[in-house]
Design a protein around this motif. Sequence first.
Motif, PDB file in Angstrom:
ATOM      1  N   ARG A  20      85.372  79.192  69.744  1.00 57.53           N
ATOM      2  CA  ARG A  20      84.690  77.908  69.073  1.00 57.53           C
ATOM      3  C   ARG A  20      86.073  77.593  68.230  1.00 57.53           C
ATOM      4  NH1 ARG A  20      78.654  76.078  69.895  1.00 57.53           N
ATOM      5  NH2 ARG A  20      78.260  77.186  71.835  1.00 57.53           N
ATOM      6  N   LEU A  21      86.120  78.666  67.338  1.00 57.46           N
ATOM      7  CA  LEU A  21      87.105  78.404  66.255  1.00 57.46           C
ATOM      8  C   LEU A  21      88.524  78.197  66.770  1.00 57.46           C
ATOM      9  CD1 LEU A  21      85.859  81.103  63.412  1.00 57.46           C
ATOM     10  CD2 LEU A  21      85.484  78.471  63.872  1.00 57.46           C
ATOM     11  N   GLU A  22      88.873  78.820  67.873  1.00 59.67           N
ATOM     12  CA  GLU A  22      90.271  78.952  68.382  1.00 59.67           C
ATOM     13  C   GLU A  22      90.387  77.545  69.131  1.00 59.67           C
ATOM     14  OE1 GLU A  22      93.199  80.397  68.503  1.00 59.67           O
ATOM     15  OE2 GLU A  22      92.368  81.330  66.970  1.00 59.67           O
ATOM     16  N   ALA A  23      89.477  76.706  69.423  1.00 59.94           N
ATOM     17  CA  ALA A  23      89.416  75.571  70.144  1.00 59.94           C
ATOM     18  C   ALA A  23      89.846  74.564  69.380  1.00 59.94           C
ATOM     19  CB  ALA A  23      88.199  75.341  70.735  1.00 59.94           C
ATOM     20  N   LEU A  24      89.573  74.878  67.841  1.00 60.78           N
ATOM     21  CA  LEU A  24      89.924  73.729  66.750  1.00 60.78           C
ATOM     22  C   LEU A  24      91.227  73.798  66.413  1.00 60.78           C
ATOM     23  CD1 LEU A  24      86.625  74.237  64.519  1.00 60.78           C
ATOM     24  CD2 LEU A  24      87.151  72.437  66.197  1.00 60.78           C
ATOM     25  N   ALA A  25      91.838  75.092  66.654  1.00 62.40           N
ATOM     26  CA  ALA A  25      93.295  75.290  66.177  1.00 62.40           C
ATOM     27  C   ALA A  25      94.394  74.411  66.568  1.00 62.40           C
ATOM     28  CB  ALA A  25      93.747  76.853  66.437  1.00 62.40           C
ATOM     29  N   GLY A  26      94.150  73.766  67.872  1.00 66.16           N
ATOM     30  CA  GLY A  26      95.188  72.829  68.402  1.00 66.16           C
ATOM     31  C   GLY A  26      94.736  71.580  67.851  1.00 66.16           C
ATOM     32  N   GLN A  27      93.830  71.313  67.262  1.00 68.61           N
ATOM     33  CA  GLN A  27      93.462  69.741  66.852  1.00 68.61           C
ATOM     34  C   GLN A  27      94.147  69.193  65.606  1.00 68.61           C
ATOM     35  OE1 GLN A  27      89.409  68.886  66.820  1.00 68.61           O
ATOM     36  NE2 GLN A  27      88.777  70.270  68.805  1.00 68.61           N
ATOM     37  N   ALA A  28      94.187  67.983  65.635  1.00 66.24           N
ATOM     38  CA  ALA A  28      95.112  67.461  64.438  1.00 66.24           C
ATOM     39  C   ALA A  28      93.992  66.645  63.508  1.00 66.24           C
ATOM     40  CB  ALA A  28      96.032  66.497  64.865  1.00 66.24           C
ATOM     41  N   PHE A  29      93.844  67.038  62.580  1.00 64.10           N
ATOM     42  CA  PHE A  29      92.968  66.530  61.568  1.00 64.10           C
ATOM     43  C   PHE A  29      93.617  65.788  60.393  1.00 64.10           C
ATOM     44  CE2 PHE A  29      91.182  70.564  62.920  1.00 64.10           C
ATOM     45  CZ  PHE A  29      89.816  70.176  63.222  1.00 64.10           C
ATOM     46  N   ARG A  30      93.056  64.719  59.817  1.00 66.77           N
ATOM     47  CA  ARG A  30      93.787  63.853  59.205  1.00 66.77           C
ATOM     48  C   ARG A  30      93.914  64.403  57.724  1.00 66.77           C
ATOM     49  NH1 ARG A  30      90.172  58.178  58.899  1.00 66.77           N
ATOM     50  NH2 ARG A  30      88.522  60.344  58.649  1.00 66.77           N
ATOM     51  N   ASP A  31      92.963  65.187  57.254  1.00 66.32           N
ATOM     52  CA  ASP A  31      92.941  66.049  55.972  1.00 66.32           C
ATOM     53  C   ASP A  31      92.142  67.412  55.957  1.00 66.32           C
ATOM     54  OD1 ASP A  31      89.944  65.572  55.528  1.00 66.32           O
ATOM     55  OD2 ASP A  31      90.797  63.594  55.592  1.00 66.32           O
ATOM     56  N   PRO A  32      92.475  68.208  54.857  1.00 67.71           N
ATOM     57  CA  PRO A  32      91.750  69.621  55.139  1.00 67.71           C
ATOM     58  C   PRO A  32      90.224  69.586  54.783  1.00 67.71           C
ATOM     59  CG  PRO A  32      93.601  69.414  53.515  1.00 67.71           C
ATOM     60  CD  PRO A  32      93.495  68.006  53.946  1.00 67.71           C
ATOM     61  N   ASP A  33      89.714  68.558  54.255  1.00 72.00           N
ATOM     62  CA  ASP A  33      88.539  68.391  54.405  1.00 72.00           C
ATOM     63  C   ASP A  33      87.772  68.290  55.737  1.00 72.00           C
ATOM     64  OD1 ASP A  33      88.749  67.720  51.630  1.00 72.00           O
ATOM     65  OD2 ASP A  33      87.479  66.182  51.504  1.00 72.00           O
ATOM     66  N   GLY A  34      88.355  67.570  56.668  1.00 75.90           N
ATOM     67  CA  GLY A  34      87.961  67.452  57.872  1.00 75.90           C
ATOM     68  C   GLY A  34      88.243  68.757  58.837  1.00 75.90           C
ATOM     69  N   GLU A  35      89.012  69.496  58.393  1.00 77.59           N
ATOM     70  CA  GLU A  35      89.156  70.718  59.214  1.00 77.59           C
ATOM     71  C   GLU A  35      88.153  71.842  58.613  1.00 77.59           C
ATOM     72  OE1 GLU A  35      92.483  74.091  60.441  1.00 77.59           O
ATOM     73  OE2 GLU A  35      92.892  72.593  59.112  1.00 77.59           O
ATOM     74  N   VAL A  36      87.840  71.640  57.443  1.00 80.79           N
ATOM     75  CA  VAL A  36      86.921  72.745  56.863  1.00 80.79           C
ATOM     76  C   VAL A  36      85.443  72.439  57.489  1.00 80.79           C
ATOM     77  CG1 VAL A  36      85.532  73.258  54.714  1.00 80.79           C
ATOM     78  CG2 VAL A  36      88.144  73.139  54.583  1.00 80.79           C
ATOM     79  N   ALA A  37      85.261  71.289  57.667  1.00 76.00           N
ATOM     80  CA  ALA A  37      83.900  70.518  58.030  1.00 76.00           C
ATOM     81  C   ALA A  37      83.776  71.059  59.310  1.00 76.00           C
ATOM     82  CB  ALA A  37      83.756  69.144  57.703  1.00 76.00           C
ATOM     83  N   ALA A  38      84.766  71.053  60.190  1.00 79.30           N
ATOM     84  CA  ALA A  38      84.851  71.138  61.546  1.00 79.30           C
ATOM     85  C   ALA A  38      84.579  72.777  61.978  1.00 79.30           C
ATOM     86  CB  ALA A  38      86.215  70.707  62.271  1.00 79.30           C
ATOM     87  N   LEU A  39      85.404  73.512  61.146  1.00 78.44           N
ATOM     88  CA  LEU A  39      85.068  74.841  61.211  1.00 78.44           C
ATOM     89  C   LEU A  39      83.631  75.324  60.877  1.00 78.44           C
ATOM     90  CD1 LEU A  39      88.338  76.277  59.371  1.00 78.44           C
ATOM     91  CD2 LEU A  39      87.675  76.507  61.878  1.00 78.44           C
TER      92      LEU A  39
END
Length: 214
Positions: free
Chosen positions: A73-92
């Motif tokens: 599940r975490l690897e699936a997030l690796a290729g996504q583009a996030f607008r900011d680090p907040d969004g990536e942290v929340a997604a993880l």
Amino acid sequence: MPRAPATPAAERRAAAVRALLELAADMAPDQISTAAVAGRMGVSHGALFRHFPSREALWTEAVHWSTGELEIRLEALAGQAFRDPDGEVAALLKAHAALVQAHPGLLRLWFAELQRPGTSPAREEGKAFMGRFRRRLQEVIAAGQARHWFEPDLDPGELAGLLVAVHQGLMLQGLAHDSLDQLGERTEQAMGLILRGWHRRPPAEAGPEAAPGG
């Protein structure tokens, strides 16, 4: 009379993990016996022991499955583009929450292993995964600093540890109230509040010069 085809070993092992997690959703993991798991699967105790020679082996398999599923599940997030680090942290963290919501027994199993005195293969594998997870968060935070998103004097490792601690606290709170339904949303809200305090602030504009004699 022809014999029924044997169930593949991998399928039987996966069924044992599912049965364990289903039981753990409704009772304390320490109270779950391998006989109960076998009964949940509809097989004999001996059939289960052909795949898991001990209770510890089954518990380890459950943790191994969960960490592997989380890595996917975490690897699936690796290729996504996030607008900011907040969004990536929340997604993880929400990816972690989603697995827990789908398998509430998994959370009980994890915490039971962490509280057990001494060590075990299941506990060590869980700790190793959480170490990797924390480093992933730390990397995202450090990347945010490089983009001037967060304060430059922030320690990424300490903040990553704080985020993990808050997330675990929310999971425990969900267990205490017998509801993990809003775990993902509550996690996202909590992360937003915490990270907002570390956002880099623009330098204050210089005020007008004091009038002579003022």
